[in-house]
Design an enzyme around this catalytic site. Sequence first.
Site, PDB file in Angstrom:
ATOM      1  N   HIS A 182       0.843  -1.209   0.000  1.00 20.93           N
ATOM      2  CA  HIS A 182       0.000   0.000   0.000  1.00 20.93           C
ATOM      3  C   HIS A 182       0.879   1.260   0.000  1.00 20.93           C
ATOM      4  O   HIS A 182       0.731   2.135  -0.863  1.00 20.93           O
ATOM      5  CB  HIS A 182      -0.912  -0.009   1.231  1.00 20.93           C
ATOM      6  N   GLU A 183       1.795   1.319   0.936  1.00 19.63           N
ATOM      7  CA  GLU A 183       2.644   2.521   1.029  1.00 19.63           C
ATOM      8  C   GLU A 183       3.577   2.622  -0.186  1.00 19.63           C
ATOM      9  O   GLU A 183       3.888   3.732  -0.638  1.00 19.63           O
ATOM     10  CB  GLU A 183       3.433   2.534   2.346  1.00 19.63           C
ATOM     11  N   HIS A 238       1.759   4.503  -2.807  1.00 19.68           N
ATOM     12  CA  HIS A 238       1.847   5.954  -2.590  1.00 19.68           C
ATOM     13  C   HIS A 238       3.217   6.461  -3.036  1.00 19.68           C
ATOM     14  O   HIS A 238       3.348   7.504  -3.674  1.00 19.68           O
ATOM     15  CB  HIS A 238       1.666   6.284  -1.109  1.00 19.68           C
ATOM     16  N   GLU A 298      -4.692   7.864  -3.094  1.00 14.42           N
ATOM     17  CA  GLU A 298      -5.148   6.580  -2.556  1.00 14.42           C
ATOM     18  C   GLU A 298      -5.407   5.566  -3.676  1.00 14.42           C
ATOM     19  O   GLU A 298      -5.295   4.366  -3.472  1.00 14.42           O
ATOM     20  CB  GLU A 298      -6.400   6.807  -1.696  1.00 14.42           C
TER      21      GLU A 298
HETATM   22 MG    MG Z   1      -3.118   5.387   2.101  1.00 18.94          MG
END
Ligand code: MG
Length: 501
Positions: free
Chosen positions: A265-266, A269, A295
């Site tokens: 997830h990170e 980003h 996101e």
């Molecule tokens: Mg996030």
Amino acid sequence: MNQNSIEKFKEELAEIYHLGAAVSVLHWDQDVNMPKKGMEMRAKSIANLSGILHDKFVSPSFSRLVRAAKKELDGGKLSDENACIVREIWREFSREKKLPLEFVKELSETTSVATSVWAEARKENDFGLFLPYLKKIVSLKRKEAELVGYKDSPYDALLDAYEPGMTAREIEMIFSELRDFLVPFLANIMKSKVRVRNILKGKFPIERQVEFNKAVAEKIGFDFDAGRLDISTHPFTTQFHPGDVRITTRYSDRDPFYSIGSTIHESGHALYEQGIPMENFGSPLGDAISLGIHESQSRMWENIVGRSENFWKYFFPRLKKAFPKNFDKAEMGDIYRYVNAVKPSLIRTEADEVTYNLHIIMRFEIEKELIEGSIAVEDLPKIWNSKVKEYFGIDVPNDALGVLQDVHWSGGLIGYFPTYALGNLYSAQFYEAAKRDVLNLEKEIRAGQFAHLLNWLRKNIHIHGKMFTARELIENASGEPLNAQYFMDYIEDKYSRIYGF
Ligand code: MG
């Protein structure tokens, strides 16, 4: 304004960005490295520097430059790049100018106390303790909406701070369609006979997990020469500029997926931030568009890619190799079902792909009515619990596991929640567009090749910074405005196969 003064404006602006980068380093250091006794003084250092940063932004000399630049913009005399910079700074600048200093101070003091009261209230399971603070915050946020101004709903004024250009009405339409699909779909999954086997066995040494997480991040494209992966209590991404993007995760020696999901997830980003051209640092041209678009990048990698069968066909043998004893009996199908298990739960942050958006939809519905004044803060626990029953079919045993679970409202972040679900919707729409453009995308993922997907994201999203609005970007990239259909199709196809209906 002549060429010199727009250059002067950009120079001053870049100084503000450099100062901002320094503040971000202090934040990162605080969350990753700092000894306990450093806390109090660090908070003061950050507050002081942030004050200087804010003063510079609203100073008479910078104001003059901004106003002059705005005139140039209105006169249609700027290049596309400069026009983007001035448009975005003007947006931020005029919003700040509408909020009197006393108001900003009152809000910041209220939320700072409210955040610690909320933590106590959650611990003690006592909504009454938090109630007066939440009432105050809601009334301040309603005031903020009036000060900022809006056309249809006061909620629009708050939403605009996180997802510029999006409106409550538009979200309402998209979310109600999504809700009407998800609620019966979830009920169908609950009736399924398919059982997900627990595949976790024994201890998973942290050092080996760290190694595995780094390997995954690197494989999908995270550049370790332009970033780091560290540990913090709550995973996050921060960037000082595209050449230095920091991500964190956390580990459990009982569950390697606890760290893997958040690392991916990170990383998503971070890939966005690393993909912004370095020469655009120091202005909105070098900033991500919105929280929702940001996101979409994390969730595409975490969910659509990172929970796909193809992804695990590549990574499962490698995971087995890293933890041979733990996974000696697990098969590919077990792991795929395990990482995609659907279970209605009370807690948003633990939710799966199917139920996650329902958590957001109910928060949006509640927030909007709070800000429009059609429900009372006192009634929140009752309203919360009945929505959980209606959407998830489960009972909320106490407020700590219900209305008190999220930190956002105590921090005054009203209008923020929808961006999480918008991220999911954007991600599915972007991914479908990438699949049309990248030949054999799924085959590549199965072979552990992610470069073409990343290039597509770079070209269509990352390099543009704030050049386009979110609305323009999604249309340019996918050929149509944001809609929930892609996400619903993705969920329906994937989960009806996993749960056999
Ligand atoms: Mg996030």
